[in-house]
Design a protein around this motif. Structure first.
Motif, PDB file in Angstrom:
ATOM      1  N   LEU A  24      38.624  50.084  39.518  1.00 29.18           N
ATOM      2  CA  LEU A  24      39.233  48.976  38.777  1.00 29.18           C
ATOM      3  C   LEU A  24      40.658  48.728  39.272  1.00 29.18           C
ATOM      4  O   LEU A  24      41.050  47.577  39.520  1.00 29.18           O
ATOM      5  CB  LEU A  24      39.260  49.304  37.281  1.00 29.18           C
ATOM      6  N   ASP A  25      41.406  49.825  39.430  1.00 28.91           N
ATOM      7  CA  ASP A  25      42.797  49.696  39.890  1.00 28.91           C
ATOM      8  C   ASP A  25      42.841  49.043  41.265  1.00 28.91           C
ATOM      9  O   ASP A  25      43.649  48.148  41.523  1.00 28.91           O
ATOM     10  CB  ASP A  25      43.472  51.078  39.958  1.00 28.91           C
ATOM     11  N   GLN A  57      44.392  45.430  42.410  1.00 28.48           N
ATOM     12  CA  GLN A  57      45.418  45.355  43.464  1.00 28.48           C
ATOM     13  C   GLN A  57      44.996  44.423  44.608  1.00 28.48           C
ATOM     14  O   GLN A  57      45.785  43.625  45.092  1.00 28.48           O
ATOM     15  CB  GLN A  57      45.674  46.754  44.044  1.00 28.48           C
ATOM     16  N   SER A  58      43.722  44.554  45.010  1.00 29.13           N
ATOM     17  CA  SER A  58      43.366  43.885  46.263  1.00 29.13           C
ATOM     18  C   SER A  58      42.356  42.736  46.122  1.00 29.13           C
ATOM     19  O   SER A  58      42.108  42.027  47.083  1.00 29.13           O
ATOM     20  CB  SER A  58      42.804  44.926  47.244  1.00 29.13           C
ATOM     21  N   ASN A  59      41.751  42.552  44.967  1.00 32.86           N
ATOM     22  CA  ASN A  59      40.729  41.520  44.817  1.00 32.86           C
ATOM     23  C   ASN A  59      41.281  40.392  43.939  1.00 32.86           C
ATOM     24  O   ASN A  59      41.252  40.447  42.701  1.00 32.86           O
ATOM     25  CB  ASN A  59      39.479  42.146  44.180  1.00 32.86           C
ATOM     26  N   ALA A  60      41.815  39.369  44.592  1.00 33.09           N
ATOM     27  CA  ALA A  60      42.461  38.270  43.870  1.00 33.09           C
ATOM     28  C   ALA A  60      41.468  37.547  42.959  1.00 33.09           C
ATOM     29  O   ALA A  60      41.813  37.121  41.855  1.00 33.09           O
ATOM     30  CB  ALA A  60      43.060  37.295  44.879  1.00 33.09           C
ATOM     31  N   GLN A  61      40.248  37.417  43.422  1.00 32.17           N
ATOM     32  CA  GLN A  61      39.220  36.728  42.647  1.00 32.17           C
ATOM     33  C   GLN A  61      38.974  37.472  41.336  1.00 32.17           C
ATOM     34  O   GLN A  61      38.905  36.868  40.264  1.00 32.17           O
ATOM     35  CB  GLN A  61      37.914  36.637  43.458  1.00 32.17           C
ATOM     36  N   LEU A  92      34.014  42.410  40.051  1.00 32.31           N
ATOM     37  CA  LEU A  92      34.726  43.671  40.330  1.00 32.31           C
ATOM     38  C   LEU A  92      34.323  44.238  41.691  1.00 32.31           C
ATOM     39  O   LEU A  92      35.161  44.729  42.451  1.00 32.31           O
ATOM     40  CB  LEU A  92      34.393  44.684  39.219  1.00 32.31           C
ATOM     41  N   LEU A  93      33.049  44.135  41.981  1.00 29.74           N
ATOM     42  CA  LEU A  93      32.545  44.710  43.240  1.00 29.74           C
ATOM     43  C   LEU A  93      32.757  43.764  44.422  1.00 29.74           C
ATOM     44  O   LEU A  93      32.451  44.118  45.570  1.00 29.74           O
ATOM     45  CB  LEU A  93      31.041  45.014  43.103  1.00 29.74           C
TER      46      LEU A  93
END
Lengths: 682, 124
Positions: free
Chosen positions: A612-613, A617-621, A658-659
Motif C-alpha cells: 500500500l505504501d 508513493q509510486s502509483n499516481a492512478q 492498487l496492483l
C-alpha cells in the motif's frame, strides 16, 4: 513466361468498371479490394481477404441437423425422437430458435435486436458473476450500472468476433453413421435371434406333440410297468403275454387250413368229374362204362381184322380204307373209355357241393378267422413296438435339436442384447452430442461473452507482464534481473500448449502458456502463511518443474542462505519482494478472484502495508483513485489501512487499482459515477 | 526453368488464380460460401510446387475441384506446349472476352477432357 490471360484482363476490367459506379454490395466491395490488392502484386492478401469473407459457416446447421435421428424406422431410415425434435424446434430454447436469434444479432447487432436485449444483458451478467476477477465487482453494481456494463460487451466488436468463432467451432463437422451402423448390427443379430427363437418354438411344439403321442407308451422307470393311463404300453404287455400262444396258434391254424384246402381241392376235383359225367348245357352225359367196354372190344376186334387183311393185300385200297375207319373208331372208343375211367366218383354233384360248403363254412372259415385274429395280435404288437421305437427316436432327436437350438439361441440372444446395448449406448452418446450441440448453440452468446471477458483478463495479464519486462530491461543489478526473470516465469505452465483456432477452412495453430493456477495457489498460501520473504526464496529455488536460478557469483543454484543474504539488502527486498507480491496477487486475483478476507489480509499484513505504501508513493492512478473515493489525503490519515479495507470491500476495483491493473479502470467505468470521472481524467 | 524464373512464374499463376476466383465470385459463379474455401486452398497450396509439372498438377486439381479454373489450366497447358487444341484456347479466350464465363468454363472442360484423352492414348 505466359502473359496474363484474357480471363484476368476481363475480370480486372469488369471489376474496375464496377468500381467506377461505386460498389454497393459486400461482394462488389470485396471483389474491388481483391482486384486492387492483386493488381498491386499482393494476390496473397487478396486471397486472405476472400478466405476471411465467410464469417460463419451457417451450412453447418444443415449438416449437423441432417445427422439427428437416433431411432431407425422400418425402412431402415433414421428417425428423430420427440426429444430430438424438441432440441431442434422448441420455440424458445430449440436450435432453430437460437439460430434465428443469432442470425438476427449478427445481421443487426445488439441495438437491432430489442427483443433479445434483456436476455443478452442477463447472460453477460451471469458470465461476469462466474468470472472470478469480475464477480465481486459486478455484484455491487446497481441495475443501470449492470446494464451499462453488459451493453459495453454486447457492442464490443471482440464479442461479435468471439461469437462467430464459437459458432464456427460449434458448427464444424457433422455426425457420422455410427448410430445407424450400430442399429444395423443389432438388427442383423436380432433377426438371427428371432429366427432361432422360432426354430426353438417349432422344435418345442414338435417335441410336445411327440411326447403326447408317447404318453400311452410311458412306463414306470423303476418297475418297467405301464404307467397309469399308458394304454399302448399295457396293450404291448398283454400282447407280449400272448405272443407265444398266438405264434403256436398261428402255426396250428395254418396247418389246419392247409389240410382243409387239400380236402377242398380233392372235393373240387370230384365235383368237376361228376359234372363232366353228368354233362351240362350242350354237353351230353357220359355213357355207362359197360356199354363203352362192349363197343371198345368190338372195335378192337374189327380193327385187328382189318389190319391183317390190309397186310395181306397191301395194294387193296378198299381194305386200307376199312382199316383206317376201324382204327379211328377204336381210338375214339379208347379215349371215351379212358375219360370215363377217370371219373371215379359215383356221387351226385349236389352231394359233393354240399360237402364242399360244409367244409368251408364249418372248418375253413373259422380256422381262417382264428388265424387272422392271432396274426392280427402279433402284427399289432409289432406295430405298437415299431411306433414306440419311432416316437422314442423322434423324441430323442427333437430333444437334441432343441438343446442345440437353445444353445444357439442363448448365444444369439446374448450377442443381440450386447449389440442392443451398444446401439442404445450409441443412441445415448449421439443424443448427448446433439444435446451438447444444442447447448453450445444456445450458449454461444455466453461462450462469446466469457471469451471476451477473458480477453480483458489476458490484456491485464499482458500489461502486468509488460511492466515486469520494462523493470527487467531497466534493471542494472544482475541478481535482481535474475529474480525478476524468475518471477516472470513463475506462474506460467512450463510447456507451451498448442491450440487450434479458426473455422475449418481457415484453421491455424496457436501456442500459448496459460497461467498455472496450482502454482499460484501454492505461492499465495506461502505468502499468507510465511510472508513475502519465503515467497522470494521459493521463486528463486524453483521446484514443481521450474528450474533453480543460478547465482551469477557462484555459477551454481542459489542456496537458501544466499537468497536470504540478498533479501537482507533493503533495496533488493523492497524491489523484488514488492514485485513478487504484486505479480502474484494480480495474477491470482485476475484468474481466481479474491474474497473479503484477502482484502483484510492485504490491509493488515506487513507485506500488504508495504505494498500500500509503495502504491501510494509510486502509483499516481491509485493515489488519485483513493482520494476520489476516500477524500483528499486520505492515505495520510490515521487508520487509513483499516478504512481502505472497508472501502475496498465495497469497491473491489480499488484492489486492481492498487496492483496497477488497467482492468480496474475499465471495470470502474461501469461501476460508479466517480469512477467514470476517474476514467475521464485519464 | 531456373528457380528464380519458376518462382516468378508461380507468382504469376497465383495472380491468375486469384483474379479468376475474384471474377467468378463477382459474377456469382462461385458463392460467398465457397470463395473462402477456395481462397484458403490456393493459399495453402500455391507455394508447394517446385517444378512446372507440379504446378500443372495443382492446376489440374483446382480445375477438377472447381471447373471455374479450367480456362487457366487449358491456357497454361497451351502456353507450355502441352496443349494442342489451339482452336479451343482461342474459343475460350473469345468467350471470356465476351463475358460468357459459363460457356468458357464448359469449353475449357471439354478441352481439358480432350487433352486428357490424348495424354492417355484415347483409351477413355
Amino acid at each position: 513466361m505466359p502473359e496474363p490471360g484474357i480471363a484476368e484482363v476481363a475480370a480486372l476490367t469488369a471489376v474496375q468498371e464496377r468500381q467506377a459506379t461505386a460498389p454497393r454490395s459486400k461482394v462488389q466491395r470485396t471483389a474491388a479490394e481483391v482486384t486492387r490488392l492483386t493488381s498491386e502484386g499482393h494476390f496473397r492478401k487478396g486471397l486472405e481477404l476472400h478466405a476471411n469473407t465467410k464469417e460463419v459457416d451457417f451450412g453447418g446447421f444443415d449438416r449437423k441437423l441432417a445427422g439427428f435421428g437416433v431411432n431407425v424406422n422400418n425402412a431402415g431410415l433414421r428417425e428423430r425422437t420427440t426429444e430430438e425434435t424438441n432440441l431442434i424446434t422448441d420455440p424458445t430454447e430449440g436450435i432453430n430458435a437460437n439460430k434465428a436469434k443469432i442470425t438476427e444479432f449478427l445481421d443487426k447487432g445488439y441495438d437491432g435486436v430489442p427483443g433479445q436485449q434483456a436476455d443478452l444483458i442477463a447472460m453477460v451478467l451471469q458470465q461476469a458473476r462466474r468470472n472470478p476477477a469480475m464477480a465481486a465487482e459486478v455484484t455491487l453494481l446497481t441495475g443501470p450500472q449492470q446494464q451499462a456494463f453488459a451493453e459495453r460487451y454486447l457492442r464490443d466488436p471482440a464479442f461479435l468476433a468471439h461469437l462467430k468463432d464459437v459458432l464456427n467451432h460449434t458448427l464444424e463437422g457433422d455426425f457420422d453413421n455410427t448410430v445407424l451402423d450400430a442399429y444395423e448390427e443389432w438388427q442383423t443379430k436380432h433377426q438371427e435371434d428371432e429366427d432361432i427363437t422360432e426354430e426353438v418354438a417349432e422344435a418345442q411344439r414338435r417335441l410336445t406333440l411327440t411326447e403326447t403321442r408317447l404318453r400311452p407308451f410311458r412306463r414306470i422307470a423303476t418297475t418297467g410297468r405301464a404307467a397309469a393311463g399308458a394304454t399302448s404300453a399295457a396293450e404291448i404287455d398283454a400282447l407280449e403275454g400272448r405272443k407265444g400262444a398266438n405264434t403256436a396258434d398261428v402255426d396250428h391254424h395254418q396247418r389246419e387250413i392247409e389240410l382243409i384246402q387239400g380236402q377242398l381241392t380233392q372235393l373240387e376235383g370230384e365235383l368237376n368229374a361228376a359234372r363232366r359225367r353228368d354233362g351240362g348245357v350242350g354237353t351230353p352225359p357220359m355213357r355207362d362204362p359197360a356199354v363203352i367196354a362192349g363197343e371198345y372190344a368190338t372195335a378192337e376186334a374189327r380193327m385187328n381184322t382189318a389190319k391183317v387183311a390190309t397186310r395181306n393185300n397191301p395194294r387193296d385200297y378198299g381194305m386200307r380204307v376199312d382199316f383206317d375207319e376201324a382204327q379211328a373208331d377204336f381210338n375214339k372208343l379208347a379215349a371215351e373209355k379212358a375219360e370215363r375211367a377217370a371219373v371215379n366218383t359215383t356221387r351226385a354233384v349236389g352231394t359233393i357241393e354240399g360237402d364242399i360248403n360244409t367244409l368251408k363254412s364249418a372248418r375253413l372259415i373259422p380256422e381262417q378267422n382264428d388265424l387272422r385274429t392271432k396274426q392280427g395280435e402279433l402284427k399289432k404288437l409289432e406295430d405298437l413296438k415299431a411306433t414306440e421305437k419311432e416316437l422314442e427316436d423322434a423324441e430323442k432327436e427333437l430333444r437334441d435339436a432343441l438343446r442345440e437350438a437353445r444353445s444357439r439361441q442363448r448365444v444369439a440372444h446374448g450377442d443381440a442384447s450386447k449389440l442392443l446395448r451398444a446401439y442404445e449406448s450409441q443412441k445415448a452418446l449421439r443424443l448427448a452430442a446433439e444435446t451438447t450441440f444444442k447447448e453450445r448453440v444456445s450458449g454461444a452468446y455466453g461462450e462469446a461473452a466469457a471469451a471476451t471477458m477473458n480477453d480483458v483478463l489476458q490484456e491485464s495479464l499482458q500489461h502486468m507482464s509488460a511492466g515486469l519486462n520494462k523493470l527487467k530491461e531497466e534493471e542494472k543489478g544482475e541478481a535482481e534481473r535474475i529474480a525478476l526473470e524468475a518471477i516472470q516465469n513463475r506462474w506460467q505452465v512450463t510447456d507451451n500448449i498448442a491450440r487450434r483456432r479458426g473455422p475449418w477452412w481457415n484453421r491455424r495453430t496457436e501456442t500459448h502458456r496459460p497461467v498455472d493456477k496450482a502454482q499460484l495457489g501454492r505461492d499465495f498460501d506461502t505468502l499468507l502463511n510465511n510472508g513475502d520473504r519465503q515467497l522470494v526464496v521459493n521463486i528463486l529455488r524453483g521446484g514443481n518443474g521450474r528450474a533453480e536460478r543460478i547465482n551469477p557469483t557462484t555459477g551454481v543454484a542459489y542456496t537458501e542462505n544466499e537468497i536470504n543474504s540478498l533479501l537482507d539488502k533493503k533495496d533488493f527486498s523492497d524491489k523484488i519482494g514488492g514485485e513478487a507480491i504484486k505479480q502474484l496477487l494480480a495474477q491470482r486475483f485476475l484468474t481466481s478472484g479474491f474474497r473479503r478476507e484477502d482484502i483484510n489480509i492485504i490491509a493488515r499484513s506487513t507485506w500488504g502495508a508495504g505494498m500500500l505504501d509503495k502504491a501510494i508513493q509510486s502509483n499516481a492512478q491509485f493515489r488519485s483513485d483513493i482520494e476520489k473515493v476516500m477524500g483528499q489525503n486520505a492515505f495520510n490519515r490515521t487508520g487509513f489501512r483499516e478504512r481502505f479495507a472497508q472501502v475496498a470491500n465495497e469497491r473491489p476495483w480499488l484492489i486492481y487499482s492498487l496492483l496497477g491493473i488497467p482492468f480496474a479502470a475499465r471495470m470502474a467505468l461501469e461501476a460508479t459515477p466517480q469512477s467514470e470521472q476517474l476514467q475521464n481524467q485519464n | 526453368m531456373d528457380p528464380q524464373s519458376f518462382n516468378l512464374y508461380r507468382e504469376k499463376i497465383g495472380e491468375s488464380l486469384t483474379k479468376r476466383l475474384n471474377d467468378a465470385y463477382l459474377h456469382g459463379i462461385i458463392s460467398e460460401d465457397e470463395s473462402p474455401i477456395i481462397a484458403q486452398f490456393i493459399l495453402d497450396n500455391i507455394d508447394k510446387p517446385t517444378t512446372h509439372q507440379e504446378l500443372i498438377t495443382l492446376l489440374e486439381e483446382l480445375a477438377n475441384k472447381w471447373p471455374v479454373f479450367g480456362p487457366i489450366l487449358v491456357m497454361e497447358r497451351a502456353a507450355s506446349g502441352e496443349e494442342k487444341t489451339d482452336e479451343a484456347v482461342e474459343q475460350i479466350q473469345q468467350l471470356i472476352k465476351e463475358d460468357r464465363i459459363d460457356e468458357a468454363i464448359a469449353a475449357a472442360g471439354e478441352a481439358t477432357s480432350a487433352s486428357d484423352k490424348l495424354a492417355t492414348g484415347g483409351s477413355q
